[in-house]
Design a protein around this motif. Structure first.
Motif, mmCIF file in Angstrom:
data_model
loop_
_atom_site.group_PDB
_atom_site.id
_atom_site.type_symbol
_atom_site.label_atom_id
_atom_site.label_comp_id
_atom_site.label_asym_id
_atom_site.label_seq_id
_atom_site.Cartn_x
_atom_site.Cartn_y
_atom_site.Cartn_z
ATOM 1 N N ARG A 119 -3.284 0.080 7.635
ATOM 2 C CA ARG A 119 -3.013 1.005 6.225
ATOM 3 C C ARG A 119 -3.858 0.630 5.435
ATOM 4 O O ARG A 119 -4.460 0.759 4.502
ATOM 5 N N ALA A 120 -3.626 -0.818 5.418
ATOM 6 C CA ALA A 120 -4.829 -2.039 4.576
ATOM 7 C C ALA A 120 -5.908 -0.845 3.837
ATOM 8 O O ALA A 120 -6.331 -1.208 3.469
ATOM 9 N N CYS A 121 -6.949 -1.620 5.474
ATOM 10 C CA CYS A 121 -8.032 -0.518 4.924
ATOM 11 C C CYS A 121 -8.392 0.785 4.959
ATOM 12 O O CYS A 121 -8.925 1.472 4.397
ATOM 13 N N GLU A 122 -7.170 1.789 5.330
ATOM 14 C CA GLU A 122 -7.235 2.890 5.343
ATOM 15 C C GLU A 122 -7.493 3.452 3.221
ATOM 16 O O GLU A 122 -7.943 3.705 2.809
ATOM 17 N N VAL A 123 -6.139 2.678 2.875
ATOM 18 C CA VAL A 123 -5.848 3.145 1.603
ATOM 19 C C VAL A 123 -7.061 2.239 1.503
ATOM 20 O O VAL A 123 -7.495 2.937 -0.208
ATOM 21 N N ALA A 124 -7.633 1.099 1.419
ATOM 22 C CA ALA A 124 -8.621 0.354 0.662
ATOM 23 C C ALA A 124 -9.913 1.012 0.691
ATOM 24 O O ALA A 124 -11.057 1.310 -0.273
ATOM 25 N N LYS A 125 -9.799 2.244 2.255
ATOM 26 C CA LYS A 125 -11.541 2.891 1.939
ATOM 27 C C LYS A 125 -11.268 4.039 1.026
ATOM 28 O O LYS A 125 -12.204 4.163 0.398
ATOM 29 N N GLU A 126 -9.765 5.063 0.953
ATOM 30 C CA GLU A 126 -9.216 5.764 0.432
ATOM 31 C C GLU A 126 -10.023 6.064 -1.205
ATOM 32 O O GLU A 126 -10.481 6.374 -1.754
ATOM 33 N N TYR A 127 -9.657 4.404 -1.555
ATOM 34 C CA TYR A 127 -9.750 4.341 -3.297
ATOM 35 C C TYR A 127 -10.657 3.135 -3.451
ATOM 36 O O TYR A 127 -11.125 3.172 -4.896
ATOM 37 N N ALA A 152 1.278 -1.140 -0.347
ATOM 38 C CA ALA A 152 0.015 -0.053 0.051
ATOM 39 C C ALA A 152 0.629 1.571 -0.114
ATOM 40 O O ALA A 152 0.325 2.145 0.114
ATOM 41 N N GLY A 153 2.220 0.655 -0.638
ATOM 42 C CA GLY A 153 3.160 1.979 -0.374
ATOM 43 C C GLY A 153 2.711 2.716 -1.395
ATOM 44 O O GLY A 153 1.792 3.560 -1.906
ATOM 45 N N ILE A 154 4.054 2.504 -2.581
ATOM 46 C CA ILE A 154 4.092 2.741 -4.106
ATOM 47 C C ILE A 154 2.627 1.706 -4.560
ATOM 48 O O ILE A 154 2.148 1.988 -5.827
ATOM 49 N N GLY A 169 -9.683 2.637 -16.672
ATOM 50 C CA GLY A 169 -10.898 2.758 -17.577
ATOM 51 C C GLY A 169 -11.080 1.283 -17.564
ATOM 52 O O GLY A 169 -12.159 0.817 -18.434
ATOM 53 N N GLN A 170 -10.071 0.366 -17.808
ATOM 54 C CA GLN A 170 -10.264 -0.521 -18.548
ATOM 55 C C GLN A 170 -9.583 -1.755 -17.360
ATOM 56 O O GLN A 170 -9.865 -3.085 -17.101
ATOM 57 N N ALA A 171 -9.619 -1.390 -15.730
ATOM 58 C CA ALA A 171 -9.188 -2.624 -14.663
ATOM 59 C C ALA A 171 -10.208 -2.082 -13.493
ATOM 60 O O ALA A 171 -10.731 -1.198 -13.386
ATOM 61 N N GLU A 172 -9.940 -3.282 -12.941
ATOM 62 C CA GLU A 172 -11.426 -2.660 -11.425
ATOM 63 C C GLU A 172 -10.091 -3.660 -10.120
ATOM 64 O O GLU A 172 -9.682 -5.176 -10.300
ATOM 65 N N VAL A 173 -9.005 -3.330 -8.870
ATOM 66 C CA VAL A 173 -8.971 -3.285 -8.453
ATOM 67 C C VAL A 173 -9.709 -3.914 -7.634
ATOM 68 O O VAL A 173 -10.403 -3.415 -6.451
ATOM 69 N N VAL A 174 -9.705 -5.287 -7.331
ATOM 70 C CA VAL A 174 -10.625 -5.908 -6.735
ATOM 71 C C VAL A 174 -10.078 -6.323 -5.146
ATOM 72 O O VAL A 174 -11.157 -6.350 -3.913
ATOM 73 N N ALA A 175 -8.533 -5.495 -4.332
ATOM 74 C CA ALA A 175 -8.563 -6.125 -4.011
ATOM 75 C C ALA A 175 -7.009 -5.532 -3.084
ATOM 76 O O ALA A 175 -6.143 -5.721 -4.075
ATOM 77 N N LEU A 176 -6.587 -5.483 -2.283
ATOM 78 C CA LEU A 176 -5.632 -4.477 -1.766
ATOM 79 C C LEU A 176 -5.283 -5.771 -0.080
ATOM 80 O O LEU A 176 -5.270 -5.926 1.034
ATOM 81 N N CYS A 177 -3.620 -5.702 -0.165
ATOM 82 C CA CYS A 177 -3.256 -6.728 0.408
ATOM 83 C C CYS A 177 -2.016 -5.906 1.049
ATOM 84 O O CYS A 177 -1.366 -5.297 -0.382
ATOM 85 N N ASP A 178 -1.846 -5.470 2.278
ATOM 86 C CA ASP A 178 -0.395 -4.976 2.581
ATOM 87 C C ASP A 178 -0.394 -5.573 4.748
ATOM 88 O O ASP A 178 -1.197 -5.722 5.309
#
Length: 348
Positions: free
Chosen positions: A43-51, A15-17, A29-38
């Motif tokens: 931090r993972a939850c904060e960034v996931a919520k932000e985006y 969740a840094g870079i 416009g052609q991709a969906e980020v379905v998950a973030l791992c950290d």
């Protein structure tokens, strides 16, 4: 994967870079980020919520059941190989942050896995996507500069040691200091603009004059109370190529320079080129100076590289930043460090 309909299903690991990768996917416009791992759950939850990412996890293994098409590997260098290889073996395409791995041996494992599986892999070298480097590469390819026989490049900082005691300054996690962190950008961009000539030898030197004294600290990255600093804070190298060309390279986190600078200048038989500020150095038919200094569009390289990756995955095109080029850069970095340790030239 080429010919897939609908958005590319992706996950970002780190969740840094990784934030810039998320932005690139969303801008494509052609991709969906379905998950973030950290590893850091908060931090993972904060960034996931932000985006607006629906799932945040702390374990990479939790991603594989999600039917992913691709992942961004944005972790500390020591974890690149294991994650990338797992993804490749599962048929999940990979875009991997620089450098390819923490060691040449781990980079080789990625190379072998990609060749064995055929799963797409791209190195995330964002400076290739700058308008300047693209324009210079085009000029070189068109023969405007003649034969490129010499280049000098580097990235130097005045106070730029990241996160004292964190993973950047811990060799077991990073593989090295500023040469692995920022010098690799200058090197790859320069090799890319030169057309990636084959390396024959490397001579290197490394120094740790600031970090061990607790000086030269930057104001980014996560510090650690362990205060580990077992990497260099300045590295320099001289690289020779099979075609007779050579490159001088330097990278520092802390150095008495006027300002932080990322630079690359190419010298050819018919002209020269400079990345920043962008310029082409030429003579006219009468031998008089006819330099070109146009203003180019500013491009956010991290976004551009991810958008390019998505396009390649959907169309089947070969991405800029192949696994072979990633490995070639790692060979140079490994040779530079080995030369610095031995005090002798290393031949490849």
């Amino acid at each position: 994967m080429a010919g897939k309909t609908g958005p590319l299903k992706t996950a970002v690991i780190g969740a840094g870079i990784g934030k810039l990768h998320i932005e690139g996917y969303q801008k494509s416009g052609q991709a969906e980020v379905v998950a973030l791992c950290d590893l850091n759950q908060e931090r993972a939850c904060e960034v996931a919520k932000e985006y607006n990412i629906p799932t945040a996890v702390t374990k990479v293994d939790d991603l594989w059941a999600m039917g992913l098409d691709a992942v961004s590997v944005c972790t500390p260098n020591a974890f690149h190989a294991d994650i990338a290889i797992e993804a490749l073996n599962r048929g999940v395409a990979v875009i991997c942050e620089k450098p390819m791995a923490d060691t040449l041996a781990n980079a080789r494992r990625i190379l072998d896995a990609q060749r064995a599986t055929g799963t797409p892999f791209m190195m995330a070298y964002n400076n290739r996507f700058r308008s300047e480097s693209q324009a210079i590469r085009a000029a070189v390819d068109a023969g405007e500069l003649g034969r490129i026989y010499y280049a000098k490049c580097g990235w130097v900082r005045r106070h730029g040691i990241p996160g004292m005691g964190g993973w950047f300054t811990t060799k077991a996690l990073s593989g090295g200091g500023p040469m692995m962190d920022i010098g690799v950008h200058a090197l790859d961009m320069t090799l890319y603009m030169m057309g990636f000539p084959k390396v024959v030898s490397v001579t290197g030197a490394t120094y740790a004059e600031f970090g061990p004294r607790g000086r030269g600290m930057g104001d980014w990255a996560q510090p650690d109370d362990a205060n580990v600093f077992d990497v260099e804070d300045l590295a320099a190298g001289f690289i020779r190529f099979e075609n007779g060309a050579s490159v001088v390279l330097e990278a520092s986190w802390a150095q008495f320079v006027p300002e932080d600078t990322l630079y690359s200048t190419l010298y050819g038989t018919e002209g020269g080129a400079n990345v920043s500020p962008y310029a082409l150095y030429k003579d006219d038919a009468q031998g008089k100076v006819a330099d070109e200094r146009p203003t180019l569009e500013e491009v956010e390289g991290h976004h551009a590289e991810v958008i390019h990756f998505v396009d390649c995955m959907l169309t089947g095109k070969t991405p800029i930043g192949t696994v072979d080029e990633g490995y070639a850069v790692m060979q140079i970095l490994d040779a530079l460090y080995r030369s610095a340790a031995s005090g002798a030239e290393v031949r490849l």
